[in-house]
Design an enzyme around this catalytic site. Structure first.
Site, PDB file in Angstrom:
ATOM      1  N   ASP A  26      -5.182   2.991   3.261  1.00  0.00           N
ATOM      2  CA  ASP A  26      -4.394   3.891   3.526  1.00  0.00           C
ATOM      3  C   ASP A  26      -2.535   3.958   2.892  1.00  0.00           C
ATOM      4  OD1 ASP A  26      -3.406   1.082   3.759  1.00  0.00           O
ATOM      5  OD2 ASP A  26      -2.151   1.557   5.843  1.00  0.00           O
ATOM      6  N   LEU A  45       4.212  11.741  20.693  1.00  0.00           N
ATOM      7  CA  LEU A  45       4.038  11.279  19.789  1.00  0.00           C
ATOM      8  C   LEU A  45       3.740  12.071  18.188  1.00  0.00           C
ATOM      9  CD1 LEU A  45       3.197   8.638  18.881  1.00  0.00           C
ATOM     10  CD2 LEU A  45       1.035   9.341  18.725  1.00  0.00           C
ATOM     11  N   GLU A  85      -6.624   3.513  15.017  1.00  0.00           N
ATOM     12  CA  GLU A  85      -6.769   4.466  13.777  1.00  0.00           C
ATOM     13  C   GLU A  85      -6.570   5.087  14.090  1.00  0.00           C
ATOM     14  OE1 GLU A  85      -6.836   2.154  10.931  1.00  0.00           O
ATOM     15  OE2 GLU A  85      -7.576   0.484  11.755  1.00  0.00           O
ATOM     16  N   CYS A 130       9.540  -9.968  -1.981  1.00  0.00           N
ATOM     17  CA  CYS A 130       8.690 -10.266  -2.504  1.00  0.00           C
ATOM     18  C   CYS A 130       8.788 -11.801  -3.079  1.00  0.00           C
ATOM     19  CB  CYS A 130       9.299 -10.202  -4.205  1.00  0.00           C
ATOM     20  SG  CYS A 130       8.693  -7.886  -4.051  1.00  0.00           S
ATOM     21  N   CYS A 157       5.617 -13.317  -1.098  1.00  0.00           N
ATOM     22  CA  CYS A 157       4.753 -12.257  -0.924  1.00  0.00           C
ATOM     23  C   CYS A 157       3.396 -13.873  -1.687  1.00  0.00           C
ATOM     24  CB  CYS A 157       4.642 -11.188  -2.043  1.00  0.00           C
ATOM     25  SG  CYS A 157       3.318 -10.722  -2.271  1.00  0.00           S
ATOM     26  N   TYR A 211     -10.259   7.645   5.342  1.00  0.00           N
ATOM     27  CA  TYR A 211      -9.883   6.078   6.060  1.00  0.00           C
ATOM     28  C   TYR A 211     -10.083   5.238   7.369  1.00  0.00           C
ATOM     29  CZ  TYR A 211      -6.552   3.402   8.145  1.00  0.00           C
ATOM     30  OH  TYR A 211      -6.406   2.246   8.583  1.00  0.00           O
TER      31      TYR A 211
END
Length: 369
Positions: free
Chosen positions: A143, A85, A42, A204, A207, A125
DNA sequence: GAATCGTGGCC
DNA sequence: TGGCCAAGATT
């Protein structure tokens, strides 16, 4: 808050979970629910694409397989694993948090909100993600993906940049969350955002939420979430010195923690002021920062680089010390490093790019160019 | 609340 | 090519 229609609730819970069961990617941090691995993943994934974080996760876990190994490591080694990173405060915080966990929590990742949230580098988060995914607790992890998905489903007219809008979406997610399935549901929503409800060119037609999505109904899904204008990005000219001593070693300086690229090593130098010559600026910076007078040699190269909120043109020059012994101002670490040893130091990308140009140009060409 | 804090991919 | 964006946190 107004009540949520059953069709909407069913779509964003049951239908979404069914979609996730079929489409979940086999990511390396999904092989188990080990809290340490979940926490590392995470943190790596903050503001970072999955594809970019992936190899770092593999390397980081093989280098620091347990919380204790991370806690007992040197910060320089942790930063080396993070090299390239970006957002290096994540690595510094991870290291500090690991030591705190070993010291105050017996080496076990906390499973309570207050304790987890109090660790450096753990915000709302990340705390929610670890508690839901690793410990099965009912916290909505909201998020950028989740906010984008929800803002489209609702065709939310409020700018997503606003704190009040984000609060509304966090509350909505917590209200929608199917109790007892938070880990799967959080990941499902994020996976949908990553694979289908993408920032640009959302899919879409495939979805699972298309029937209830109000943005889809307007035909302008991509217009959501609504965003405010960005500030212009400033540009600076920076000049650094490749200072060589009698043994052919180079001088590296360690950036102070707490600043940008904190803890990383770089070639000493600084910003060029307006109206100032490159050589003049470099001599001034080295005088101010290291207390030395230098003679400039040939250029090493030029690099264009973009940071998070400004960009630079970076110039490098070979230098030899004419007078004085370099000393880091305010105890800043400096070190003479043999060229073949430089790979052991964590360097920022811009410095790597500059040194790469040096490797390509034979010594003679530098002088004849 | 608004700034700060990296890098790489995409179009 | 330059702006946008990504599993945010901190001050």
């Amino acid at each position: 808050m107004s009540p949520i229609p059953d069709t909407l609730r069913r779509a964003v819970t049951e239908d979404l979970l069914a979609w996730f069961a079929r489409h979940r990617r086999p990511l390396p941090w999904r092989s188990d629910r080990d809290p340490y691995r979940i926490w590392i993943s995470e943190t790596l994934l903050q503001q970072t694409r999955t594809q970019q974080a992936w190899p770092y996760f593999e390397r980081f876990l093989s280098r620091f397989p347990t919380l204790e190994s991370l806690a007992r490591a040197e910060l320089d080694d942790v930063l080396k694993a993070w090299e390239g990173l970006g957002y290096y405060a994540r690595a510094r915080h991870l290291h500090r948090a690991a030591r705190e966990i070993l010291l105050r929590h017996g080496g076990r990742i906390p499973d309570r909100w207050e304790a987890l949230r109090a660790l450096p580098g753990v915000g709302d988060y990340t705390a929610a993600a670890v508690l839901s995914i690793a410990y099965g607790q009912d916290y909505a992890a909201v998020d950028g993906n989740v906010m984008r998905v929800l803002s489209r489903v609702l065709a939310l007219p409020d700018p997503i940049d606003r704190a009040s809008t984000r609060r509304t979406l966090r509350a909505l997610a917590q209200e929608l969350l199917p109790r007892g399935q938070a880990g799967e549901w959080n990941q499902a929503l994020m996976e949908l955002g990553a694979l289908v409800c993408r920032p640009r060119k959302p899919h879409c037609a495939s979805c699972p939420l298309q029937a209830v999505c109000r943005a889809r109904a307007t035909g302008r899904s991509e217009a959501y979430p609504i965003k405010g204008a960005r500030r212009p990005v400033p540009h600076y000219t920076v000049v650094v010195g490749l200072i060589e001593d009698a043994q052919g070693r180079w001088l590296l300086a360690r950036r102070p923690e707490g600043k940008m690229l904190g803890g990383l090593w770089e070639l000493p130098g600084g910003k060029v002021r307006s109206g100032e010559e490159l050589a003049e600026a470099l001599r001034r910076e080295l005088r101010e920062e290291l207390g030395i007078e230098v003679r400039l040699g040939p250029p090493v190269g030029v690099v264009e680089h973009t940071y998070s909120h400004f960009r630079i043109t970076l110039h490098g020059f070979r230098c030899h010390i004419q007078q004085g012994t370099p000393e880091g101002r305010e105890g800043q670490d400096i070190r003479w490093v043999a060229p073949e040893e430089i790979g052991h130091y964590a360097l920022a990308r811009a410095t790597q790019k500059l040194l790469a140009q040096l490797a390509q140009a034979p010594q003679g060409e530098l002088f004849s160019g």
